[in-house]
Write a protein that holds these residues in place. Structure first.
Motif, PDB file in Angstrom:
ATOM      1  N   GLY A 100       0.809  -1.213   0.000  1.00 36.16           N
ATOM      2  CA  GLY A 100       0.000   0.000   0.000  1.00 36.16           C
ATOM      3  C   GLY A 100       0.839   1.258   0.000  1.00 36.16           C
ATOM      4  N   ASP A 101       0.281   2.314  -0.577  1.00 29.33           N
ATOM      5  CA  ASP A 101       0.948   3.618  -0.573  1.00 29.33           C
ATOM      6  C   ASP A 101       0.835   4.285   0.792  1.00 29.33           C
ATOM      7  OD1 ASP A 101       1.441   3.364  -3.345  1.00 29.33           O
ATOM      8  OD2 ASP A 101      -0.575   4.111  -3.786  1.00 29.33           O
ATOM      9  N   ILE A 102      -0.335   4.115   1.436  1.00 28.22           N
ATOM     10  CA  ILE A 102      -0.588   4.759   2.726  1.00 28.22           C
ATOM     11  C   ILE A 102      -1.254   3.759   3.656  1.00 28.22           C
ATOM     12  CG2 ILE A 102      -0.915   6.993   1.590  1.00 28.22           C
ATOM     13  CD1 ILE A 102      -3.930   6.690   2.258  1.00 28.22           C
ATOM     14  N   GLU A 103      -1.366   4.137   4.932  1.00 26.40           N
ATOM     15  CA  GLU A 103      -2.122   3.357   5.919  1.00 26.40           C
ATOM     16  C   GLU A 103      -3.328   4.176   6.374  1.00 26.40           C
ATOM     17  OE1 GLU A 103       0.522   2.434   9.128  1.00 26.40           O
ATOM     18  OE2 GLU A 103       1.992   1.470   7.801  1.00 26.40           O
ATOM     19  N   PHE A 104      -4.422   3.480   6.652  1.00 27.86           N
ATOM     20  CA  PHE A 104      -5.611   4.130   7.199  1.00 27.86           C
ATOM     21  C   PHE A 104      -5.852   3.610   8.607  1.00 27.86           C
ATOM     22  CE2 PHE A 104     -10.201   3.576   8.084  1.00 27.86           C
ATOM     23  CZ  PHE A 104     -10.545   4.912   8.223  1.00 27.86           C
TER      24      PHE A 104
END
Length: 720
Positions: A100-104
């Motif tokens: 993933g590019d980011i984490e949520f």
């Protein structure tokens, strides 16, 4: 057009139980995501299968886990040590390894700090879980909390902190006093998942026989009956119906014991006369669909609660059940008094105050008989006026449904949120946007991730453990989209529910994960137990936890003591050879069982043997694992999970009409047909060959095998 954004959904969001895992508040972000958003989250079932069936995968995963555990043991401060102890270092490993590019993150942050992350929350105090709780009236170790979480939110990889409640964003700003954090605050919409947002007609009974509904919480937690105002619902009902009448009050919650009800002003003699008549208790866990159906029959949704419970309010409004709520912090985001619901006064003034040291709003839950009396009187007067005027009721109900459809649109919530996140991601320097180079082949990890069709399963399943079955030898618990078989009444610590637990801690119980009870294959039937003792322990722990919840410092210390005692208990059990031998023998027996899972898929049967799955030709006879491992089937596909094998089977070329060939004719009255990789003999007078008739057993006689010779020998051996 928006460019693709790949989002890693951390393990702490998925499975950290006090945070309610895949909370329904966030379901729309997953099921109604824009096409350009890709999500990656671990599937407990697939991860468990691969850890158990793939030794190389298990060893490499554990090497990553050990690395993180060693690093976190060297934490400098006590708050850091407690932070990683509660959120568990192996969870950090699982988060870090996701693509993933980011984490949520939601509710409470636990980022890997190895790639950009975004954080969303509803309320202020839960951000600091487990160091702070709603309703305690204070924040402990304020300076330490501020320092620890300020480092997280000021980190260069923090994309933003979002909430749909302006009060929460204001409190975050006041608490940290950081211009850098202020720049990262942004407001979001809120909404329900897409299916619930679709307008469907609702049909209610007449108002002279009203149906009222009380539920204890969206996740049906058994321990917050009084905080939700269940006793007030009962007291109001007594004032409305001294004797059973035409109305019905549905209490979808566990019934508290008589002593607690009486202590909170409920008349027990009156209650016993009404139970099973005008008061109906539904104590079992209800699915999301069942709960929605219940709300669609109710005229009024009673929620005289001490705190905000937003999901159930939105669900009720969508279902046409007029919400009756209190003026606690955040209610005004959902209900407008006398427009689309009823807002009872007094809770905010009684329970909320501004903390002198930090400037944030803090609530304190405490017994207040005067407030209870006032709320009951308001229920009588406000609801009495509404129910006496059908036109007015219809107007409020229509306004509630309109707000649910427009103001709580899941599609709008998702598009608004992800668009803001993407803008913030693209504003980062390119170096910061570069995802970390994977330490493992992503293809291998991709087999263990949830698919788009899985989101409904994990969001509608209990976010906290709910017992489903107890055989006396083993038990089944539902949690986070999984049915989990575990031996006997063994004590289960918080992190033991992770598929990693038994590999990290030798004292953790071995768990079997499946999508439904059938998928467990009866493996909950063979583990010895002492049912009465285990059940008593669980009830005692639950009762003590309930009593200590309002006192976070004492609660935390007690939890630590309990954890130590459980580990000592387990360590002792490991040195009781007879008991351990019985348990291991039972597990070994269960893991060796064989089950036909799917028959006739592309000419193959899919077999589960222990923890592994095999696809072998349909006419290959009784399955033998030794034969499969020796490569003696004409075709054998294997995997650590059913999903794994199904992927491989689906990749095989379809067997169309061109795969059918008449090989020999009139072999003692049979024609031998090749279909794909298999050979079949059918009576000459039974018409053309049809694989569907083979699978349904519709030929008068049938022989099959992997070679022509095998089929011919079967004919000669059985036909005189």
């Amino acid at each position: 057009m928006n460019s693709p954004l790949s989002v890693a959904v951390p393990w702490s969001l998925s499975h950290y139980l006090p945070l309610n895992g895949f909370h329904p508040l966030y379901r729309a972000l997953f099921e109604a995501k824009p096409e350009w958003v890709r999500l990656a989250a671990w599937d407990s079932i697939e991860l468990s299968h691969r850890l158990r069936g793939d030794q190389r995968f298990q060893h490499e995963m554990m090497a990553e886990v050990q690395r993180d555990m060693e690093a976190k043991r060297r934490c400098a401060t006590r708050i850091e040590q407690d932070y990683f102890a509660h959120f568990w270092a192996p969870n950090l490993s699982l988060t870090r390894l996701l693509p993933g590019d980011i984490e949520f993150h939601h509710t409470a942050p636990f980022p890997s700090l190895e790639r950009p992350f975004v954080f969303h929350c509803e309320s202020f105090a839960p951000i600091f879980f487990p160091f702070a709780h709603q309703g305690t009236g204070s924040l402990v170790a304020t300076d330490d909390l501020r320092s620890h979480y300020k480092a997280i939110f000021e980190h260069p990889l923090c994309l933003g902190i979002s909430s749909h409640l302006p009060q929460t964003l204001g409190d975050i700003s006041r608490f940290f006093g950081s211009s850098l954090i202020d720049e990262r605050l942004f407001s979001s919409r809120i909404g329900m998942h897409v299916d619930a947002s679709v307008s469907r007609p609702v049909t209610k009974g007449p108002l002279d026989a009203p149906l009222f509904l009380f539920i204890n919480s969206a996740n049906q937690n058994r321990g917050n009956f009084f905080l939700r105002g269940g006793h007030l619902a009962l007291r109001y009902w007594q004032a409305l119906f001294p004797e059973p009448g035409a109305g019905r009050l549905i209490m979808r919650c566990a019934r508290p014991i008589d002593a607690l009800l009486a202590d909170n002003g409920v008349d027990l003699d009156w209650l016993r006369r009404h139970e099973r008549r005008s008061i109906i208790w539904i104590e079992d866990y209800l699915s999301a669909d069942d709960l929605d159906a219940l709300m669609r029959t109710a005229h009024v949704f009673l929620l005289p609660s001490a705190s905000l419970h937003s999901v159930s309010i939105m669900q009720a409004m969508n279902a046409g059940a007029v919400p009756v709520v209190t003026d606690t912090l955040g209610t005004d985001r959902y209900v407008a008094d006398d427009v689309d619901g009823i807002v009872l006064k007094g809770v905010y003034a009684s329970n909320w105050h501004r903390d002198e040291k930090t400037g944030v709003m803090i609530d304190r839950y405490q017994r207040n008989p005067a407030l209870d009396d006032s709320l009951v009187q308001q229920l009588l007067s406000r609801l009495g006026e509404l129910l006496a005027n059908p036109d007015r009721y219809a107007s409020v109900q229509a306004a509630a449904r309109a707000k649910a459809a427009e103001g709580f649109s899941g599609q709008a919530f998702s598009e608004n949120f992800w668009s803001q996140v993407q803008q913030r991601y693209q504003a980062l320097p390119t170096s910061a946007r570069s995802a970390i180079a994977p330490r493992r082949p992503w293809q291998e990890i991709s087999y263990c991730l949830l698919e788009q069709s899985d989101w409904a399963r994990v969001f509608t399943s209990p976010p906290q453990p709910v017992a489903r079955l107890h055989t006396g030898l083993g038990q089944v618990t539902e949690l986070g989209g999984c049915f989990i078989a575990l031996p006997g009444n063994c004590a289960v610590d918080l992190h033991d529910w992770s598929p990693l637990a038994e590999y990290v801690d030798s004292a953790a119980p071995p768990l079997i994960f499946a999508a439904d009870i059938k998928g467990l294959g009866g493996r909950y039937l063979g583990c010895p137990t002492s049912e009465q003792g285990g059940s008593l322990r669980r009830r005692l722990v639950s009762y003590v936890a309930e009593c200590l919840m309002p006192y976070p410092a004492v609660y935390t210390r007690a939890a630590r003591v309990l954890k130590v005692l459980r580990r000592v208990h387990r360590a002792v059990n490991r040195y009781l050879p007879a008991r351990v031998a019985r348990a291991r023998s039972a597990v070994a027996t269960l893991s060796a069982d064989i089950e036909l899972v799917i028959q006739g898929l592309k000419g193959l049967n899919i077999i589960r043997c222990g923890h592994l799955f095999y696809a072998v030709p349909q006419g290959a006879g009784e399955f033998s694992q030794a034969r499969a491992e020796a490569g003696k089937y004409s075709l054998c596909l294997s995997g650590t999970s059913l999903k794994d094998v199904l992927r491989k089977v689906e990749a095989l070329p379809d067997q169309g009409p061109e795969d059918i060939e008449l090989v020999e004719q009139d072999v003692q009255g049979f024609n031998i047909i090749r279909y794909g990789r298999m050979f079949y003999a059918i009576p000459m007078n039974d018409g053309a060959f049809d694989i569907a008739r083979v699978q349904l057993g519709q030929y008068r006689s049938l022989f099959s095998g992997e070679t022509v010779l095998a089929v011919r020998q079967a004919i000669h051996g059985n036909v005189s």
